[in-house]
Design a protein around this motif. Structure first.
Motif, PDB file in Angstrom:
ATOM      1  N   ILE A  63      -1.846   9.092  32.310  1.00  6.85           N
ATOM      2  CA  ILE A  63      -1.557   8.256  33.475  1.00  6.85           C
ATOM      3  C   ILE A  63      -0.068   7.897  33.486  1.00  6.85           C
ATOM      4  O   ILE A  63       0.494   7.500  32.466  1.00  6.85           O
ATOM      5  N   LYS A 114       0.054   8.322  39.760  1.00  4.15           N
ATOM      6  CA  LYS A 114      -1.385   8.232  39.474  1.00  4.15           C
ATOM      7  C   LYS A 114      -1.924   6.875  39.943  1.00  4.15           C
ATOM      8  O   LYS A 114      -1.165   5.926  40.165  1.00  4.15           O
ATOM      9  N   THR A 115      -3.236   6.836  40.080  1.00  3.18           N
ATOM     10  CA  THR A 115      -3.916   5.629  40.559  1.00  3.18           C
ATOM     11  C   THR A 115      -5.008   5.235  39.568  1.00  3.18           C
ATOM     12  O   THR A 115      -5.766   6.093  39.111  1.00  3.18           O
ATOM     13  N   ALA A 117       2.032   3.992  37.214  1.00  2.00           N
ATOM     14  CA  ALA A 117       0.915   4.224  38.136  1.00  2.00           C
ATOM     15  C   ALA A 117       0.678   2.988  39.000  1.00  2.00           C
ATOM     16  O   ALA A 117       1.330   1.955  38.812  1.00  2.00           O
ATOM     17  N   THR A 164      -8.367   9.392  45.813  1.00  2.00           N
ATOM     18  CA  THR A 164      -8.154   9.948  44.483  1.00  2.00           C
ATOM     19  C   THR A 164      -7.926   8.829  43.486  1.00  2.00           C
ATOM     20  O   THR A 164      -7.094   7.951  43.699  1.00  2.00           O
ATOM     21  N   ASP A 182      -7.398   8.328  39.196  1.00  2.85           N
ATOM     22  CA  ASP A 182      -7.132   9.112  37.990  1.00  2.85           C
ATOM     23  C   ASP A 182      -7.704   8.508  36.713  1.00  2.85           C
ATOM     24  O   ASP A 182      -7.790   9.177  35.685  1.00  2.85           O
ATOM     25  N   ALA A 183      -8.051   7.219  36.774  1.00  4.25           N
ATOM     26  CA  ALA A 183      -8.711   6.570  35.629  1.00  4.25           C
ATOM     27  C   ALA A 183      -9.347   5.281  36.138  1.00  4.25           C
ATOM     28  O   ALA A 183      -8.945   4.742  37.164  1.00  4.25           O
ATOM     29  N   ILE A 242     -13.291  11.694  35.965  1.00  5.23           N
ATOM     30  CA  ILE A 242     -12.346  10.580  35.820  1.00  5.23           C
ATOM     31  C   ILE A 242     -12.630   9.876  34.489  1.00  5.23           C
ATOM     32  O   ILE A 242     -13.777   9.507  34.226  1.00  5.23           O
TER      33      ILE A 242
END
Ligand SMILES: *Cc1c(COP(=O)(O)O)cnc(C)c1O
Length: 364
Positions: free
Chosen positions: A73, A77-78, A98, A125, A127-128, A153
């Motif tokens: 991350i 990224k989100t 992020a 979207t 990412d984590a 994820i």
């Protein structure tokens, strides 16, 4: 006499001899960073959590940040999380570069609203995910892991308020890809200063966090991994935590007893108490809700009863970062921040003290 919502003098005094001996051992060893105590604590804490690896760190916020970095991350990224947990997750996410996206919470448990989480995962979207086990209560982490992993994820558990909490015998921190802990002194397992750790059964993540905590080194003075920093638990704190770890379950049991007493005996039409939970709850904070929270806080203070607010401001409203979240509002989160009140709850608190708090509340 309650001096605060917890009392660390009463907490450490009964084990002072053992703590002194542990610290003396460190003095004698002449090794103060990344020595035998850290190594032993990491093994013991990984064993306690039921995972293969523990990497100790300087604090819990670093644990979140390095866990995210180890998962790749960073900028662009989100990370999905909640906004009612005191900024810790948000600070860690922003530190990586992020951006956080917030799911709302459930008014009953103040934990993430899985329906909202699922809506967000379906719409954008991510990412984590950081799952926060707030106040010592496990979120429905198996279901969150299922939803996230179905979309590839990764899941980070924030266990800084949930040391030892379990679901069907499985410990907090062992459900997701990586679990993050703080050993800040007031936590259920708290050092005599700052401390933190990640736990994981993924060898790749453990190895990456191990490098990141020391400048990104693969070996001395060879920095192979970007995003490194200096974040190490020192030997004295590791030695202290080794004295405390065997006592954690007993402390959690006593915290739970106090919480049960509160929930059974607090009876007021304008106050909502948390539901009683079993092993999935380690009563880190006992938090009630009242629409006229500030007046209740004042009423308690007039009788010498301390209370606190965890947490008064949703992350998306904080002055330092609200410009990033224009128009963001999670109604249940905003409302909870205006209504929550934390009562004294710590393992050394007596039944009489709890009853004094209860009587005052019931007479409000
Ligand atoms: C305390 C806490 C942290 C941060 O831990 P520090 O050691 O203070 O950096 C993170 N998340 C939650 C939920 C916490 O309560």
């Amino acid at each position: 006499m309650l001096k605060s919502i917890n009392d660390l003098n009463r907490h450490t005094q009964p084990i002072q001899t053992a703590l002194n001996a542990a610290m003396e051992r460190v003095f004698q060893s002449g090794r103060f960073v990344l020595g035998q105590e850290v190594k032993a604590f990491e093994e013991e804490f990984a064993g306690y959590c039921g995972v293969s690896h523990c990497v100790s760190l300087a604090n819990g916020t670093d644990a979140l940040e390095l866990a995210l970095r180890a998962l790749g991350i960073g900028h662009g990224k989100t990370v999905l999380t909640v906004a009612n947990a005191g900024m810790y997750g948000t600070v860690a996410i922003l530190a990586t570069g992020a951006l956080p996206v917030y799911a709302d919470i459930l008014p009953g448990t103040l934990l993430v609203d899985i329906a909202d989480l699922r809506r967000i995962l379906d719409r954008q979207t991510v990412d984590a995910v950081i799952v926060t086990h707030l106040y010592g209560l496990l979120a429905d982490v198996p279901e969150i892991v299922r939803l996230a992993h179905a979309r590839k994820i990764p899941v980070v558990e924030d266990c800084a308020q949930a040391h030892g909490a379990m679901l069907r015998g499985q410990k907090a921190g062992s459900f997701g890809d990586i679990g993050c802990f703080s050993f800040y002194p007031t936590k259920n397992l708290g050092a005599l200063g700052d401390g933190g750790a990640v736990v994981t059964s993924r060898a790749d993540l453990a190895e990456r966090v191990r490098r990141l905590r020391q400048y990104g080194w693969s070996g001395k003075y060879h920095a192979d991994l970007a995003g490194g920093c200096n974040s190490r638990l020192d030997e004295i704190q590791a030695a202290v935590l080794r004295v405390m770890l065997p006592l954690l379950d007993g402390w959690n049991g006593r915290r739970r007893e106090i919480a049960v007493r509160y929930t059974e005996k607090i009876a007021h039409p304008a106050i909502v108490t948390p539901a009683i939970h079993a092993e999935e709850y380690v009563a880190h904070l006992y938090v009630i809700r009242a629409a006229r929270r500030d007046s209740l806080k004042q009423y308690l203070a007039e009788a010498g009863i301390p209370s606190d607010i965890h947490y008064p401001v949703p992350d998306y409203m904080q002055a330092s970062c609200r410009h990033l979240f224009e128009g963001a509002d999670k109604p249940a989160t905003s409302r909870a921040c205006a209504e929550v009140l934390t009562l004294p709850c710590f393992p050394e608190m007596s039944d009489n003290e709890a009853d004094m708090v209860i009587d005052r509340i019931n007479s409000w």
